[in-house]
Design a protein around this motif. Sequence first.
Motif, PDB file in Angstrom:
ATOM      1  N   GLU A   1      -5.585   3.691  -0.996  1.00 12.49           N
ATOM      2  CA  GLU A   1      -4.824   2.788  -0.146  1.00 12.49           C
ATOM      3  C   GLU A   1      -4.519   3.464   1.184  1.00 12.49           C
TER       4      GLU A   1
ATOM      5  N   SER B   1       0.871  -1.168   0.000  1.00 11.94           N
ATOM      6  CA  SER B   1       0.000   0.000   0.000  1.00 11.94           C
ATOM      7  C   SER B   1       0.906   1.216   0.000  1.00 11.94           C
TER       8      SER B   1
ATOM      9  N   TYR C   1      -2.305   3.654   4.665  1.00 13.53           N
ATOM     10  CA  TYR C   1      -1.030   3.281   5.269  1.00 13.53           C
ATOM     11  C   TYR C   1      -0.556   4.423   6.141  1.00 13.53           C
TER      12      TYR C   1
ATOM     13  N   LYS D   1      -2.183   6.904  -1.888  1.00 11.62           N
ATOM     14  CA  LYS D   1      -3.427   7.405  -1.288  1.00 11.62           C
ATOM     15  C   LYS D   1      -4.446   7.813  -2.355  1.00 11.62           C
TER      16      LYS D   1
END
Length: 88
Positions: free
Chosen positions: A12, A5, A14, A8
């Motif tokens: 995703e 990941s 993280y 963004k």
Amino acid sequence: RLFESGDKQRGERYLSGAPGVYVHKDGTGHKAENYVRFVPLCGDGVYWAAKWEVRVNRKERVRTMRETDQWVQRETGVRLAALWLCGR
């Protein structure tokens, strides 16, 4: 193979500065159940969920800026071991 990941824009999730594959160790593995979703695959009233069991090389870990109970790994340090399925 599981992908890291790290984007963004694609939605995703993280930790900031820590793109990678997020996994739980044996002691917190039950928390992976929070990420599975049951879906109707065959139209027969059975809903299925899947979860990967993995092996990791901790030498390929990603250091995080904050404490987390998940391990963050580079994708090259993660190997698929088993696929667990649950039907309800």
